[in-house]
Design an enzyme around this catalytic site. Structure first.
Site, short mmCIF file in Angstrom:
data_model
loop_
_atom_site.label_atom_id
_atom_site.label_comp_id
_atom_site.label_asym_id
_atom_site.label_seq_id
_atom_site.Cartn_x
_atom_site.Cartn_y
_atom_site.Cartn_z
N HIS A 45 0.85 -1.20 0.00
CA HIS A 45 0.00 0.00 0.00
C HIS A 45 0.88 1.25 0.00
O HIS A 45 1.73 1.39 0.87
CB HIS A 45 -0.90 0.03 1.24
CG HIS A 45 -2.11 -0.85 1.12
ND1 HIS A 45 -3.26 -0.62 1.83
CD2 HIS A 45 -2.35 -1.94 0.35
CE1 HIS A 45 -4.17 -1.54 1.51
NE2 HIS A 45 -3.64 -2.36 0.61
N TYR A 91 -9.10 5.67 7.45
CA TYR A 91 -9.26 6.08 8.85
C TYR A 91 -10.30 7.19 8.88
O TYR A 91 -10.07 8.28 8.38
CB TYR A 91 -7.94 6.61 9.40
CG TYR A 91 -6.86 5.59 9.62
CD1 TYR A 91 -6.10 5.09 8.56
CD2 TYR A 91 -6.57 5.12 10.90
CE1 TYR A 91 -5.11 4.15 8.77
CE2 TYR A 91 -5.57 4.18 11.12
CZ TYR A 91 -4.86 3.70 10.05
OH TYR A 91 -3.86 2.76 10.27
N PRO A 110 -3.82 0.62 18.71
CA PRO A 110 -3.61 0.08 17.35
C PRO A 110 -3.74 1.12 16.24
O PRO A 110 -3.47 0.83 15.08
CB PRO A 110 -4.68 -0.99 17.23
CG PRO A 110 -5.72 -0.62 18.22
CD PRO A 110 -5.02 0.07 19.35
N LYS A 135 1.40 -0.14 15.08
CA LYS A 135 2.80 -0.22 15.50
C LYS A 135 3.16 -1.48 16.28
O LYS A 135 4.35 -1.80 16.42
CB LYS A 135 3.17 1.01 16.34
CG LYS A 135 3.21 2.29 15.54
CD LYS A 135 4.26 2.23 14.46
CE LYS A 135 4.06 3.29 13.38
NZ LYS A 135 4.60 2.84 12.10
N TYR A 144 4.35 6.42 9.88
CA TYR A 144 3.48 5.29 9.52
C TYR A 144 4.27 4.21 8.77
O TYR A 144 4.16 3.02 9.08
CB TYR A 144 2.31 5.77 8.66
CG TYR A 144 1.14 4.79 8.62
CD1 TYR A 144 1.18 3.66 7.80
CD2 TYR A 144 0.02 4.99 9.41
CE1 TYR A 144 0.13 2.74 7.78
CE2 TYR A 144 -1.05 4.08 9.39
CZ TYR A 144 -0.98 2.97 8.57
OH TYR A 144 -2.02 2.07 8.53
C1 PHB Z 1 -5.57 -4.10 10.79
O1 PHB Z 1 -5.59 -4.38 9.58
O2 PHB Z 1 -5.91 -4.93 11.68
C2 PHB Z 1 -5.14 -2.72 11.23
C3 PHB Z 1 -4.67 -1.84 10.28
C4 PHB Z 1 -4.26 -0.56 10.66
C5 PHB Z 1 -4.35 -0.19 11.99
C6 PHB Z 1 -4.84 -1.10 12.95
C7 PHB Z 1 -5.25 -2.36 12.56
O3 PHB Z 1 -3.99 1.06 12.38
#
Ligand code: PHB
Ligand code: APR
Length: 390
Positions: free
Chosen positions: A72, A200, A291, A295, A383
């Site tokens: 990605h 997000y 989460p 990280k 990130y």
């Molecule tokens: C996930 O795919 O579980 C995931 C992805 C990004 C995040 C948290 C969880 O910030």
């Protein structure tokens, strides 16, 4: 039984450590409380930082990741029906790899077994002894028989609820933590992801995250109370709430059978120091991040990189500098990841305690990211991942 490094825990930290030590000619044995099937089936995170993707590839355990993983080059931040894409490639020249953590665990277990590695599953009553001496050992029961593993080093990779952290006397350690006033309700669904990249979403009803595990499996989360009763959330109610929080003209959320759902509370946690005599803590045993910044797994890999470099020097030449500075080296990166995860969480979630002023400042913070290449670059750099060893 005797080995050079006794590892407690067959999660990402313990398995990657055993793998990297093996590549450097160092023997280890992993003691894992759960069964192999349980460990390999545990659904957890899914985003690998660029340096971690490179580490797995360079150490020969990245084949399936490259075949099945999804590179990605950006993520989308969505608020008030508007999207802002953080373009990792343009801002940093890097990407992240979306690849499920449980597959990394499967790949590492397969690699360790193929290399003749020892992973003792369903070890009970694991206990750490004499870490302040040059002859520490781990006692445990296997099939009801009490036994011990003598080793030169003990690696505590047993997660937040393990026993390693407590092996450091309370008087010799300090914890730093923050409980967030919300959790995440997470689902796995047999539904093609509704976006090619992660979304997000910051909505007045709360945060939501659209992620994925494959072209046919979606992983989605929505902000909820930390003690949310999952039994109150029917599949229909979950899809309706997610659809509301992802609202944007032209966007529709693809639904499908929900195959897993659960509520995860959110906390930030760090213990200092991450070492005590011959005991070294790695991964969730030493730190937990919310989460939002993806990280957790990546921080575990960074700790493993630091300890592998230090143990290789020590076993080969007796040099102790890397071991003596292990905690300081890891914490430099841990706290940067804690800051970033706290910031992303504070930026995108709704806080019932927020005053109208604080809510406006939060909106302005998001607008500042949207409107500034510099601010977007700082988000992108954190990130995609800082160097594993700072
Ligand atoms: C996930 O795919 O579980 C995931 C992805 C990004 C995040 C948290 C969880 O910030
Ligand atoms: N004895 C032996 N094994 C134990 C014990 C114990 N007393 N306590 C816990 N374990 C095992 C658990 O069963 C688990 O398999 O230790 C392992 C710890 O693995 P994780 O919790 O996955 O922690 P870590 O390897 O540090 O990986 C961190 O995994 O949990 C996610 O969000 C976390 O992404 C992050 C990553």
């Amino acid at each position: 039984m005797r080995t050079q490094v006794g590892i407690i825990g067959a999660g990402p930290a313990g398995l990657l450590l055993s793998h990297l030590l093996h590549l450097n000619g160092i023997e280890s044995v992993i003691l894992e409380a759960r069964s192999r099937a349980y460990v390999e089936g545990r659904i957890r995170a899914g985003v690998l930082e660029h340096p971690v993707e490179q580490l797995l590839t360079e150490t020969g355990v990245g084949m399936r990741m490259r075949a099945e993983g999804l590179p990605h080059e950006g993520v989308i931040l969505r608020t008030e029906g508007r999207d802002h894409r953080i373009d990792f490639k343009a801002l940093t020249g890097k990407h992240v790899m979306v690849y499920p953590q449980h597959k990394i665990v499967q790949d590492l277990i397969a690699a360790r077994i193929a290399a003749g590695g020892q992973i003792l599953f369903e070890a009970e009553g694991v206990s750490i002894h004499d870490v302040r001496t040059d002859a520490p050992y781990i006692s445990y029961e296997m099939d009801g028989r009490a036994t011990r593993l003598d080793c030169a080093i003990v690696a505590g990779c047993d997660g937040f609820h393990g026993i390693s952290r407590e092996a450091i006397p309370a008087s010799a350690r300090q914890s730093f933590e923050r409980e967030y006033p919300f959790g995440w309700l997470g689902i796995l669904a047999d539904a093609a992801p509704s976006s090619e990249e992660l979304v997000y979403a910051s909505h007045d009803r709360g945060f939501a995250l659209l992620s994925m595990r494959s072209p046919t499996v979606s992983r989605l989360y929505l902000q909820c109370a930390p003690d949310e009763d999952i039994s109150q959330w029917s599949d229909d109610r979950i899809w309706a709430e997610l659809s509301t929080r992802f609202t944007r003209d032209g966007f529709s959320l693809r639904e499908g059978p929900i195959t897993q759902k659960g509520v995860t509370p959110m906390r930030s946690f760090v213990v200092e120091p991450m070492q005590y005599g011959r005991l070294f803590l790695l991964g969730d045993a030493a730190h937990i991040v919310p989460p939002t910044g993806a990280k957790g797994l990546n921080l575990a890999a960074a700790d493993v990189s630091v300890l592998t470099r230090a143990l290789t020097a020590w076993f080969r030449s007796g040099a102790t500098a890397g071991l003596d500075s292990y905690s300081e080296t890891c914490l430099r990166r841990v706290w940067k990841a804690q800051r970033f995860s706290w910031w992303m969480t504070s930026l995108l979630h709704r806080f019932s305690s927020h005053t109208p002023f604080e809510r406006r400042v939060q909106q302005a913070e998001l607008d500042a990211v949207f409107g500034s290449v510099a601010a977007s670059t700082v988000l992108a750099e954190n990130y995609v991942g800082l160097p594993l060893i700072l």
